[in-house]
Motif scaffolding. Structure first.
Motif, PDB file in Angstrom:
ATOM      1  N   ARG A 172     100.494   2.644  71.573  1.00  0.00           N
ATOM      2  CA  ARG A 172      99.580   1.445  70.832  1.00  0.00           C
ATOM      3  C   ARG A 172      98.341   1.033  72.015  1.00  0.00           C
ATOM      4  O   ARG A 172      98.919   0.813  73.028  1.00  0.00           O
ATOM      5  CB  ARG A 172     100.087   0.401  70.096  1.00  0.00           C
ATOM      6  N   CYS A 195      96.175   6.910  73.191  1.00  0.00           N
ATOM      7  CA  CYS A 195      96.733   6.840  71.677  1.00  0.00           C
ATOM      8  C   CYS A 195      96.250   8.220  70.946  1.00  0.00           C
ATOM      9  O   CYS A 195      94.929   8.452  71.035  1.00  0.00           O
ATOM     10  CB  CYS A 195      96.475   5.633  70.746  1.00  0.00           C
ATOM     11  N   TRP A 235     106.361   7.441  75.327  1.00  0.00           N
ATOM     12  CA  TRP A 235     105.668   6.653  74.031  1.00  0.00           C
ATOM     13  C   TRP A 235     105.808   5.279  74.607  1.00  0.00           C
ATOM     14  O   TRP A 235     106.937   4.925  75.013  1.00  0.00           O
ATOM     15  CB  TRP A 235     106.509   6.689  72.800  1.00  0.00           C
ATOM     16  N   ASP A 280     104.951   1.127  73.779  1.00  0.00           N
ATOM     17  CA  ASP A 280     104.976   0.380  72.570  1.00  0.00           C
ATOM     18  C   ASP A 280     105.221  -1.094  72.880  1.00  0.00           C
ATOM     19  O   ASP A 280     106.208  -1.436  74.125  1.00  0.00           O
ATOM     20  CB  ASP A 280     105.678   0.655  71.360  1.00  0.00           C
ATOM     21  N   GLU A 329      95.553   3.952  64.595  1.00  0.00           N
ATOM     22  CA  GLU A 329      97.064   4.122  65.396  1.00  0.00           C
ATOM     23  C   GLU A 329      98.129   4.299  64.345  1.00  0.00           C
ATOM     24  O   GLU A 329      98.956   5.252  64.503  1.00  0.00           O
ATOM     25  CB  GLU A 329      97.246   2.822  66.311  1.00  0.00           C
ATOM     26  N   GLU A 330      98.149   3.395  63.342  1.00  0.00           N
ATOM     27  CA  GLU A 330      99.094   3.319  62.172  1.00  0.00           C
ATOM     28  C   GLU A 330      99.038   4.833  61.560  1.00  0.00           C
ATOM     29  O   GLU A 330     100.351   5.350  61.326  1.00  0.00           O
ATOM     30  CB  GLU A 330      98.790   2.339  61.086  1.00  0.00           C
ATOM     31  N   HIS A 355      98.041   7.552  62.717  1.00  0.00           N
ATOM     32  CA  HIS A 355      98.558   8.690  63.925  1.00  0.00           C
ATOM     33  C   HIS A 355     100.131   8.710  63.774  1.00  0.00           C
ATOM     34  O   HIS A 355     101.086   9.596  63.725  1.00  0.00           O
ATOM     35  CB  HIS A 355      98.028   8.103  65.284  1.00  0.00           C
ATOM     36  N   ILE A 356     100.764   7.299  63.869  1.00  0.00           N
ATOM     37  CA  ILE A 356     102.233   7.262  63.969  1.00  0.00           C
ATOM     38  C   ILE A 356     102.598   7.829  62.805  1.00  0.00           C
ATOM     39  O   ILE A 356     103.794   8.174  62.920  1.00  0.00           O
ATOM     40  CB  ILE A 356     102.420   5.641  64.187  1.00  0.00           C
ATOM     41  N   ARG A 412     104.663  10.773  64.195  1.00  0.00           N
ATOM     42  CA  ARG A 412     105.867  10.110  64.568  1.00  0.00           C
ATOM     43  C   ARG A 412     105.993  10.433  65.995  1.00  0.00           C
ATOM     44  O   ARG A 412     106.840  11.185  66.646  1.00  0.00           O
ATOM     45  CB  ARG A 412     106.958  10.717  63.812  1.00  0.00           C
ATOM     46  N   GLN A 469     106.726   8.693  68.497  1.00  0.00           N
ATOM     47  CA  GLN A 469     107.903   7.848  69.340  1.00  0.00           C
ATOM     48  C   GLN A 469     109.056   8.645  69.340  1.00  0.00           C
ATOM     49  O   GLN A 469     109.917   8.971  70.202  1.00  0.00           O
ATOM     50  CB  GLN A 469     108.146   6.565  68.918  1.00  0.00           C
TER      51      GLN A 469
END
Length: 193
Positions: A39, A126, A142, A144, A173-174, A176-177, A181, A183
């Protein structure tokens, strides 16, 4: 009694740099690919700068920072896809990769840059770590940290140029996550203070 560090952020990045360097050496290849995602404000760029300085191989390393590729503030996904198609896939095939710098002031593509497949490569930004890049990368990372710390660092770094776009960028970003996933795709997870 242990004294508290005067630079806990720096200590976390130093330890992460050592772990990544060890992972690079363990790949036993002269042209490893390291992908660093995370992020905004988490410390990706600072970690990348440390990694480039500490690069543990004799052959040089190249850097592609997604900040130089994103086509504007709404371009997280498109910038990451451009790097995947134009840099990571050609590098994996042993072919020359080409990416174009985004001129943020003019709102258009600028000069082209070549990526030599014979050399190591760090891709940072990111959106960089999705399923395909995870397969193409030799070391995936990753980064954060807490939202308030990240925001403070990002706005201190980029100031008023970023402030009006913070929420728009955070939404990307949210997304993408949630979708990729990253991480869970990382070999090394770094949590900054």
């Amino acid at each position: 009694m242990r004294s508290r560090s005067s630079d806990p952020f720096g200590e976390v990045l130093a330890a992460a740099t050592e772990r990544i360097c060890a992972a690079v050496v363990a790949t036993s290849t002269s042209n490893p690919v390291v992908i660093i995602d995370g992020r905004s404000g988490a410390g990706k760029t600072s970690l990348t700068e440390r990694l480039i300085r500490a690069w543990p191989l004799r052959t040089p390393v190249q850097l592609v920072a997604l900040d130089s590729v994103y086509p504007g503030w709404d371009g997280l996904e498109q910038g990451a896809e451009t790097v995947r198609q134009s840099v990571l896939i050609p590098h994996a095939r042993g072919e020359l990769g080409i990416w174009r710098r985004w001129d943020w002031e003019r709102g258009e593509e600028a000069e082209a840059h070549a990526v030599d497949p014979a050399l190591g490569l760090v891709v940072e930004g990111c959106g960089a770590l999705t399923a395909t890049p995870a397969r193409l990368g030799d070391v995936t990372v990753w980064v954060d940290g807490p939202s308030d710390s990240r925001r403070r660092r990002a706005l201190a770094r980029d100031g008023d140029g970023f402030r009006p776009y913070w929420d728009m960028w955070a939404e990307q970003e949210e997304a993408h996550i949630a979708q990729h996933r990253p991480q869970e795709l990382a070999d090394v997870v770094v949590r900054t203070p």
